[in-house]
Design an enzyme around this catalytic site. Structure first.
Site, PDB file in Angstrom:
ATOM      1  N   SER A  50       0.850  -1.184   0.000  1.00  0.00           N
ATOM      2  CA  SER A  50       0.000   0.000   0.000  1.00  0.00           C
ATOM      3  C   SER A  50       0.892   1.242   0.000  1.00  0.00           C
ATOM      4  O   SER A  50       2.111   1.144   0.125  1.00  0.00           O
ATOM      5  CB  SER A  50      -0.866  -0.006   1.253  1.00  0.00           C
ATOM      6  N   ASP A  83      -1.357  -1.522  -3.913  1.00  0.00           N
ATOM      7  CA  ASP A  83      -2.714  -1.588  -3.358  1.00  0.00           C
ATOM      8  C   ASP A  83      -3.228  -0.164  -3.116  1.00  0.00           C
ATOM      9  O   ASP A  83      -2.516   0.662  -2.550  1.00  0.00           O
ATOM     10  CB  ASP A  83      -2.630  -2.359  -2.020  1.00  0.00           C
ATOM     11  N   HIS A  84      -4.440   0.114  -3.535  1.00  0.00           N
ATOM     12  CA  HIS A  84      -5.074   1.427  -3.330  1.00  0.00           C
ATOM     13  C   HIS A  84      -4.216   2.619  -3.731  1.00  0.00           C
ATOM     14  O   HIS A  84      -3.992   3.539  -2.930  1.00  0.00           O
ATOM     15  CB  HIS A  84      -5.534   1.592  -1.870  1.00  0.00           C
ATOM     16  N   GLY A 193     -10.091  -4.175   7.696  1.00  0.00           N
ATOM     17  CA  GLY A 193      -9.852  -4.210   9.142  1.00  0.00           C
ATOM     18  C   GLY A 193     -10.363  -5.457   9.833  1.00  0.00           C
ATOM     19  O   GLY A 193     -10.828  -6.406   9.203  1.00  0.00           O
TER      20      GLY A 193
HETATM   21 ZN   LIG Z   1      -8.696  -2.546  -0.158  1.00  0.00          ZN
END
Ligand SMILES: [Zn+2]
Length: 343
Positions: A50, A83-84, A193
């Site tokens: 990320s 990611d993202h 999460g």
């Molecule tokens: Zn995600």
């Protein structure tokens, strides 16, 4: 480093009806555990970082740790994925580092001064514009792109309007056609999460089947797909942690999602839990221990065990030898051919 393009890996998974886990990494032990699990089960694997991970590892370390992983296991198809990705700039940076795939999360506007987690959703047209820009850039380098339509969030939460949050199947076909994404993250009621659900998880699995019909050549991605194994939560709590009521997506729901057309399954939280539980155990049972290898080692072993079991559960195990990874140059030529107007 000869990494695999994500397009090819997910096309293979779609053809043969299995899921590929995408596991988040921030350090050497995590990379070793994931690659170790892939080697043990002979699985293709997606390793993702990320924006936070890139900052944490200072980019260059991550790049070289990945190179080491590929050198150790040249027989495995390995994708390195962002990611993202919040904007074109970070996607460009990742591509420059040798990532073979990037996600542009055009569903959310990250570029405001809003605090993390409170960013506003983008309109459908804005999402298409931002995503297409990244696709046009990435495909020139043979790099795959994942987009996102709809925003993540639990269906049963009171504060939402679920019709807005969930992916609209009617928009999927147009989004895939106009942007040219290789993979699309669907919002089907999962969230990131350890506290995804207050009660029994409710996922809009029918929605996957609907979307599958409308975009047969695009691979689908499920974010927030950690199962939050209750035995790991119990371990964490037993050794001084405090994670009451954590709950995730049952493996059976993920398997059903794969049957209906999901190819990429994002798992981050479960890995964090495995690592944390193992470290807490050492700290509690051997308070005199101060050699990091004595707790990072067991954490790595525990993570490898967890990921190997996911590779078996998702159906990825045994598929590493099915194909030879294409070069990014070959992918670039394929994309160029597709983009050329028909004669
Ligand atoms: Zn995600």
């Amino acid at each position: 480093m000869p990494l695999c393009p994500m397009r090819q890996m997910l096309d293979q998974a779609r053809k043969r009806h299995y899921g590929v886990g995408a596991y988040n990494v921030n350090n050497m032990e995590q990379i070793q555990a994931i690659i170790g699990a892939a080697g043990e089960t002979q699985s293709p694997v997606i390793i993702q970082a990320s924006r936070g991970a890139l900052e944490y590892t200072n980019l260059i370390y991550l790049k070289h740790l990945m190179a080491a992983a590929v050198e150790e296991h040249p027989e495995l198809p390995i994708v390195l994925h962002l990611d993202h990705g919040p904007n074109l700039k970070l996607c460009q940076e990742a591509i420059g580092l040798g990532f073979t795939s990037v996600m542009i999360d055009g569903s959310i506007d990250y570029d405001t001064k809003t605090p993390e987690g409170k960013h506003p959703a983008r309109s459908f047209e804005d999402n298409i514009r931002v995503t297409k820009e990244v696709v046009d850039y990435a495909h020139q380098f043979g790099v795959s792109v994942e987009g996102e339509l709809g925003t993540l969030g639990g269906i049963e939460e009171d504060t939402h309007t679920d019709k807005v949050l969930l992916t609209e199947p009617a928009q999927v076909e147009e989004f895939c056609k106009r942007t040219g994404v290789d993979a699309l993250a669907l919002a089907i009621g999962t969230s990131h999460g350890a506290y995804k659900f207050k009660h029994e998880p409710i996922l809009a699995l029918d929605l996957i089947s609907e979307c599958r019909k409308r975009a047969p050549n695009t691979s689908f991605v499920m974010h927030g797909s950690s199962s939050v194994p209750q035995e790991l939560i119990a371990e964490v709590n037993k050794y001084g942690g405090k994670m009451p009521g954590a709950m995730g997506v049952p493996i059976s729901s993920i398997q059903e999602a794969v049957k209906r057309g999901i190819q990429k399954i994002n798992v981050d939280t479960d890995g964090r839990l495995a690592v944390t539980a193992a470290i807490r155990k050492v700290f509690t049972e051997k308070p005199a221990e101060f050699d990091p290898r004595k707790y990072l080692g067991p954490a790595r072993d525990s993570l490898q065990k967890l990921i190997a079991s996911k590779m078996r559960d998702f159906g990825t195990a045994g598929h590493a030898g099915d194909y030879k990874p294409k070069s990014l140059r070959a992918m670039k030529n394929l994309y160029a051919k597709q983009a050329a107007p028909a004669q």
